[in-house]
Design a protein around this motif. Structure first.
Motif, PDB file in Angstrom:
ATOM      1  N   PHE A  10     -10.580  -7.805  -8.253  1.00 27.23           N
ATOM      2  CA  PHE A  10      -9.192  -7.366  -8.049  1.00 27.23           C
ATOM      3  C   PHE A  10      -8.564  -7.059  -9.395  1.00 27.23           C
ATOM      4  O   PHE A  10      -8.706  -7.827 -10.344  1.00 27.23           O
ATOM      5  CB  PHE A  10      -8.403  -8.482  -7.352  1.00 27.23           C
ATOM      6  CG  PHE A  10      -6.957  -8.157  -7.137  1.00 27.23           C
ATOM      7  CD1 PHE A  10      -6.549  -7.488  -5.993  1.00 27.23           C
ATOM      8  CD2 PHE A  10      -5.997  -8.510  -8.083  1.00 27.23           C
ATOM      9  CE1 PHE A  10      -5.207  -7.177  -5.788  1.00 27.23           C
ATOM     10  CE2 PHE A  10      -4.655  -8.199  -7.885  1.00 27.23           C
ATOM     11  CZ  PHE A  10      -4.270  -7.537  -6.726  1.00 27.23           C
ATOM     12  N   LYS A  14      -4.864  -5.142 -11.170  1.00 31.99           N
ATOM     13  CA  LYS A  14      -3.545  -4.553 -10.932  1.00 31.99           C
ATOM     14  C   LYS A  14      -3.230  -3.619 -12.078  1.00 31.99           C
ATOM     15  O   LYS A  14      -3.465  -3.963 -13.235  1.00 31.99           O
ATOM     16  CB  LYS A  14      -2.507  -5.683 -10.859  1.00 31.99           C
ATOM     17  CG  LYS A  14      -1.170  -5.274 -10.299  1.00 31.99           C
ATOM     18  CD  LYS A  14      -0.266  -6.508 -10.161  1.00 31.99           C
ATOM     19  CE  LYS A  14       1.036  -6.126  -9.499  1.00 31.99           C
ATOM     20  NZ  LYS A  14       1.041  -6.361  -8.061  1.00 31.99           N
ATOM     21  N   ILE A  58      -5.249  -0.148  -3.357  1.00 37.94           N
ATOM     22  CA  ILE A  58      -4.521  -0.829  -2.271  1.00 37.94           C
ATOM     23  C   ILE A  58      -3.038  -0.787  -2.576  1.00 37.94           C
ATOM     24  O   ILE A  58      -2.617  -0.974  -3.724  1.00 37.94           O
ATOM     25  CB  ILE A  58      -5.019  -2.285  -2.065  1.00 37.94           C
ATOM     26  CG1 ILE A  58      -4.351  -2.903  -0.840  1.00 37.94           C
ATOM     27  CG2 ILE A  58      -4.800  -3.153  -3.309  1.00 37.94           C
ATOM     28  CD1 ILE A  58      -4.988  -4.194  -0.357  1.00 37.94           C
ATOM     29  N   SER A  59      -2.250  -0.472  -1.534  1.00 34.65           N
ATOM     30  CA  SER A  59      -0.793  -0.525  -1.693  1.00 34.65           C
ATOM     31  C   SER A  59      -0.222  -1.330  -0.540  1.00 34.65           C
ATOM     32  O   SER A  59       0.035  -2.525  -0.672  1.00 34.65           O
ATOM     33  CB  SER A  59      -0.202   0.881  -1.777  1.00 34.65           C
ATOM     34  OG  SER A  59      -0.744   1.735  -0.798  1.00 34.65           O
ATOM     35  N   GLY A  60      -0.091  -0.740   0.656  1.00 32.32           N
ATOM     36  CA  GLY A  60       0.387  -1.516   1.796  1.00 32.32           C
ATOM     37  C   GLY A  60      -0.671  -2.509   2.273  1.00 32.32           C
ATOM     38  O   GLY A  60      -0.368  -3.669   2.566  1.00 32.32           O
ATOM     39  N   GLY A  61      -1.884  -2.040   2.364  1.00 30.31           N
ATOM     40  CA  GLY A  61      -2.992  -2.925   2.769  1.00 30.31           C
ATOM     41  C   GLY A  61      -3.137  -3.112   4.267  1.00 30.31           C
ATOM     42  O   GLY A  61      -4.034  -3.812   4.729  1.00 30.31           O
ATOM     43  N   THR A  62      -2.260  -2.478   5.051  1.00 23.72           N
ATOM     44  CA  THR A  62      -2.217  -2.796   6.485  1.00 23.72           C
ATOM     45  C   THR A  62      -3.460  -2.342   7.242  1.00 23.72           C
ATOM     46  O   THR A  62      -3.773  -2.879   8.288  1.00 23.72           O
ATOM     47  CB  THR A  62      -0.989  -2.145   7.151  1.00 23.72           C
ATOM     48  OG1 THR A  62      -1.026  -0.742   6.893  1.00 23.72           O
ATOM     49  CG2 THR A  62       0.295  -2.725   6.605  1.00 23.72           C
ATOM     50  N   LEU A  82      -7.163  -3.910   4.620  1.00 28.04           N
ATOM     51  CA  LEU A  82      -7.480  -5.345   4.684  1.00 28.04           C
ATOM     52  C   LEU A  82      -8.040  -5.717   6.048  1.00 28.04           C
ATOM     53  O   LEU A  82      -8.944  -6.536   6.168  1.00 28.04           O
ATOM     54  CB  LEU A  82      -6.245  -6.191   4.363  1.00 28.04           C
ATOM     55  CG  LEU A  82      -5.895  -6.270   2.882  1.00 28.04           C
ATOM     56  CD1 LEU A  82      -4.618  -7.064   2.673  1.00 28.04           C
ATOM     57  CD2 LEU A  82      -7.033  -6.904   2.096  1.00 28.04           C
ATOM     58  N   ASP A  97      -4.797  -2.657  -7.264  1.00 26.64           N
ATOM     59  CA  ASP A  97      -3.435  -2.764  -6.723  1.00 26.64           C
ATOM     60  C   ASP A  97      -2.536  -1.775  -7.460  1.00 26.64           C
ATOM     61  O   ASP A  97      -2.323  -1.903  -8.669  1.00 26.64           O
ATOM     62  CB  ASP A  97      -2.941  -4.211  -6.913  1.00 26.64           C
ATOM     63  CG  ASP A  97      -1.546  -4.435  -6.359  1.00 26.64           C
ATOM     64  OD1 ASP A  97      -0.878  -3.447  -5.966  1.00 26.64           O
ATOM     65  OD2 ASP A  97      -1.107  -5.593  -6.320  1.00 26.64           O
ATOM     66  N   ASN A 150       0.670  -1.062  -6.517  1.00 28.02           N
ATOM     67  CA  ASN A 150       2.068  -1.219  -6.103  1.00 28.02           C
ATOM     68  C   ASN A 150       3.078  -1.109  -7.245  1.00 28.02           C
ATOM     69  O   ASN A 150       4.262  -0.913  -6.995  1.00 28.02           O
ATOM     70  CB  ASN A 150       2.244  -2.542  -5.359  1.00 28.02           C
ATOM     71  CG  ASN A 150       1.791  -2.429  -3.929  1.00 28.02           C
ATOM     72  OD1 ASN A 150       2.357  -1.680  -3.136  1.00 28.02           O
ATOM     73  ND2 ASN A 150       0.720  -3.144  -3.581  1.00 28.02           N
ATOM     74  N   ARG A 202       7.574   3.360   1.430  1.00 28.11           N
ATOM     75  CA  ARG A 202       7.165   2.638   2.658  1.00 28.11           C
ATOM     76  C   ARG A 202       7.582   3.445   3.886  1.00 28.11           C
ATOM     77  O   ARG A 202       8.605   4.140   3.864  1.00 28.11           O
ATOM     78  CB  ARG A 202       7.812   1.256   2.715  1.00 28.11           C
ATOM     79  CG  ARG A 202       7.597   0.427   1.456  1.00 28.11           C
ATOM     80  CD  ARG A 202       6.186  -0.082   1.317  1.00 28.11           C
ATOM     81  NE  ARG A 202       5.880  -0.352  -0.094  1.00 28.11           N
ATOM     82  CZ  ARG A 202       4.756  -0.898  -0.549  1.00 28.11           C
ATOM     83  NH1 ARG A 202       3.796  -1.233   0.288  1.00 28.11           N
ATOM     84  NH2 ARG A 202       4.555  -1.095  -1.826  1.00 28.11           N
ATOM     85  N   ASP A 258      11.185   2.989   4.890  1.00 22.27           N
ATOM     86  CA  ASP A 258      12.148   3.628   3.991  1.00 22.27           C
ATOM     87  C   ASP A 258      12.190   5.144   4.196  1.00 22.27           C
ATOM     88  O   ASP A 258      13.243   5.763   4.098  1.00 22.27           O
ATOM     89  CB  ASP A 258      11.807   3.308   2.534  1.00 22.27           C
ATOM     90  CG  ASP A 258      11.987   1.831   2.224  1.00 22.27           C
ATOM     91  OD1 ASP A 258      12.849   1.196   2.876  1.00 22.27           O
ATOM     92  OD2 ASP A 258      11.276   1.304   1.353  1.00 22.27           O
ATOM     93  N   ARG A 315       5.570  -1.268   9.243  1.00 26.88           N
ATOM     94  CA  ARG A 315       6.247  -0.122   8.617  1.00 26.88           C
ATOM     95  C   ARG A 315       6.877  -0.506   7.279  1.00 26.88           C
ATOM     96  O   ARG A 315       7.024   0.319   6.392  1.00 26.88           O
ATOM     97  CB  ARG A 315       7.312   0.460   9.562  1.00 26.88           C
ATOM     98  CG  ARG A 315       6.739   1.123  10.802  1.00 26.88           C
ATOM     99  CD  ARG A 315       7.794   1.919  11.550  1.00 26.88           C
ATOM    100  NE  ARG A 315       8.854   1.115  12.119  1.00 26.88           N
ATOM    101  CZ  ARG A 315       8.853   0.617  13.360  1.00 26.88           C
ATOM    102  NH1 ARG A 315       7.823   0.840  14.168  1.00 26.88           N
ATOM    103  NH2 ARG A 315       9.868  -0.088  13.804  1.00 26.88           N
ATOM    104  N   ASN A 316       7.265  -1.792   7.147  1.00 30.08           N
ATOM    105  CA  ASN A 316       7.810  -2.268   5.871  1.00 30.08           C
ATOM    106  C   ASN A 316       6.733  -2.347   4.793  1.00 30.08           C
ATOM    107  O   ASN A 316       7.044  -2.409   3.602  1.00 30.08           O
ATOM    108  CB  ASN A 316       8.430  -3.666   6.042  1.00 30.08           C
ATOM    109  CG  ASN A 316       9.837  -3.607   6.600  1.00 30.08           C
ATOM    110  OD1 ASN A 316      10.462  -2.550   6.595  1.00 30.08           O
ATOM    111  ND2 ASN A 316      10.330  -4.735   7.080  1.00 30.08           N
ATOM    112  N   MET A 317       5.474  -2.410   5.214  1.00 28.04           N
ATOM    113  CA  MET A 317       4.360  -2.550   4.263  1.00 28.04           C
ATOM    114  C   MET A 317       3.684  -1.206   4.005  1.00 28.04           C
ATOM    115  O   MET A 317       3.394  -0.856   2.873  1.00 28.04           O
ATOM    116  CB  MET A 317       3.317  -3.517   4.838  1.00 28.04           C
ATOM    117  CG  MET A 317       3.876  -4.864   5.238  1.00 28.04           C
ATOM    118  SD  MET A 317       2.710  -5.833   6.245  1.00 28.04           S
ATOM    119  CE  MET A 317       1.637  -6.474   4.976  1.00 28.04           C
TER     120      MET A 317
END
Lengths: 208, 326
Positions: free
Chosen positions: B6, B8, B28-32, B35, B50, B52, B74, B77, B104-106
């Motif tokens: 990992f 960053k 990786i940003s949101g990761g939804t 992951l 990462d 972000n 996001r 947003d 959606r927030n991620m």
């Protein structure tokens, strides 16, 4: 470790460990044992995966207003770090796949699924879990409303529901019943307390 | 989950330097989605970067009227952005029809472009799947294929592209901005995702080392008269059976121009260009809408459990045209 040694561990509960620790150890060993035995029984080669970590990650974050430093395997999710490293068991693990919402916490005030977020990504983050929202002596209005409206049965999804509901109010996009239902659709309640959850959120929303 | 290194990074130069041309590295940003796939041992990156901290979090209106959306904006947003919800309601509605509020927030704009199919055989690692393990076969062709594609299919794969956001972007003139060690380039949205053909494991034209920095939407004044209709098994938090994104320019009862794209039915976000061309100059009425819907599904092929999607997709288009054309 040989299989018989694992079995020895399973039957000899370390006297100093708690029930939860013992169950966790037994469960982890049991899973490994089952996979190895099953592969051997079928004559399949046992895939020797090197699980040694390429390098742990040190993360400093703020959880419920307190500075915390974690030294974690990069695979550890925020959910597991909260529960296993920081002993904050209020946040629940349901599906572990971002489908049920039991693991919902607030990061920088926004609700997210902590099971789909790596702890390693949380450097400097401000995380609020159900423990930081309120306790027995200082209930958050949302917790009070959930109690008043009987907005749960088994309670397993409740910490996630409450964190999600607080996030919803802060976002400010959901007002009507349908909008609140839509906005809470990421939190599944196996007991089906949805109507009471809706009533609790509406009460806090309207400031009654 | 397999072990990975990992790291960053703080800017795009750092990201591009870290990724090099390593085909086993992922951002990786949101990761939804990634992951989820890593937990299932479907994605097995050796290096996870990462991004972000990168400065791609703004939504800017350009001097030419185009909207430049940062890769890390996001989904929530973007959906609630005042410019987007006023001038591109189809995009706002599509985003809000996808996933849950937490996800959606991620989830990020670039990540949404790259999310992988939710075909259950792709996820089930004991089943053959050409997208996951090239050459093993497609379990969906003769399996339970109710959620699967009817357009853009091949005999190697009938997995649908899962995104709602991408359906709206397909209907607009969208450009994807990419950066790598050699420089910057842009990719028209229609060229970004790939049909499965004989290589269903390749979802898009990105190469190792590519970093998406922005998504740009061309100015389209009549996009303020647009809608996203999504049909699904649950009222919320479910992938589309069918969906339609429609923008219409109507004047005096006549359609001057149209944008039509479909979701839940294609192996990639599906723009219905023939239907768009057909309705231009026609009266905004039921006869036009039905003919356009028929044209959009002309080449559709149904399988044992998903043939209903052909009619459902037509009705979704008609409904979206009615919403925007009256």
């Amino acid at each position: 470790m040989a299989i018989n040694e694992q079995e020895d561990l399973l039957v000899s509960k370390p006297s100093g460990s708690t029930r939860r620790e013992f169950l966790q150890q037994a469960s982890a060993l049991g899973t490994g044992l089952a996979i190895t035995s099953s592969a051997k029984a079928k004559g399949l080669p046992v895939n020797k995966i090197n699980f040694s970590t390429p390098g742990n990650v040190t993360v400093s974050l703020v959880v419920n207003g307190k500075n915390k430093t974690l030294d974690v395997d990069p695979r550890v999710t925020l959910l597991d770090a909260l529960r296993e490293n920081l002993q904050l068991m209020g946040t629940k693990k349901g599906c572990d796949r971002g489908q049920c919402g039991a693991c919902t916490v607030l990061v920088e005030g926004r609700r997210i699924n902590s099971c789909l977020h790596l702890a390693a990504m949380c450097e400097g983050a401000h995380v609020t879990t159900i423990e930081g929202i309120g306790g027995v002596d200082n209930l958050h209005p949302m917790q009070t409303a959930f109690l008043k409206h009987d907005a749960f049965q088994c309670g397993y999804c409740t910490p996630g529901q409450i964190c999600s509901a607080i996030g919803l109010l802060k976002e400010g996009h959901a007002t009507t019943d349908d909008e609140i239902r839509e906005s809470m659709s990421g939190n599944i309640c196996r007991c089906g307390a949805y109507q009471n959850i809706l009533d609790a959120i509406k009460e806090v929303h309207s400031g009654i | 989950m397999y072990p990975f290194i990992f790291t960053k990074v703080n800017d795009s130069a750092g990201a591009i330097s870290a990724v090099g041309t390593n085909p086993h590295a992922k951002f990786i940003s949101g990761g939804t989605n990634i992951l989820d796939l890593m937990k299932m041992n479907i994605e097995k990156p050796e290096l996870l970067i990462d991004i972000n901290n990168l400065d791609f979090k703004k939504i800017d209106v350009q001097s030419n009227g185009n909207i430049l959306i940062g890769a890390l904006v996001r989904n929530s947003d973007l959906a609630y952005n005042a410019t987007i919800s006023k001038h591109y309601p189809l995009l706002s509605q599509a985003l809000l029809a996808g996933a849950s509020a937490q996800l959606r927030n991620m989830a990020t704009t670039a990540g949404n472009l790259l999310q992988r199919t939710r075909c259950y055989y792709f996820y089930d690692t004991v089943m053959p799947c050409n997208k996951r393990e090239p050459g093993t076969g497609c379990s969906a062709l003769t399996g339970y294929n109710r959620m699967h594609a009817i357009l853009g299919i091949s005999d190697k794969c009938i997995a649908t592209h899962p995104s709602d956001m991408c359906v709206a972007l397909a209907a607009l003139d969208t450009i994807i901005h990419v950066q790598n060690a050699s420089g910057k380039r842009t990719i028209p949205f229609a060229d970004f995702h790939l049909l499965p053909g004989d290589t269903p494991h390749i979802d898009n034209v990105l190469q190792p080392g590519d970093l998406i920095t922005h998504v740009e939407i061309a100015a389209l004044p009549f996009a303020n008269n647009s809608t996203y209709v999504k049909v699904r098994d649950r009222a919320s938090y479910e992938f589309a059976l069918t969906s339609a994104a429609v923008a219409l320019d109507v004047s005096g009862g006549t359609i001057k121009a149209a944008r039509i794209a479909l979701g839940g039915v294609g192996t990639k976000p599906w723009r219905a260009t023939a239907a768009e061309q057909f309705v231009a100059g026609k009266p905004a009425n039921e006869e036009t809408y039905e003919a356009a819907a028929g044209l959009a599904l002309k080449d559709a092929k149904g399988y044992q459990y998903n043939a209903f999607k052909i009619e459902l997709a037509k009705r979704s288009i008609i409904s979206a045209l009615q919403n925007t054309g009256g």
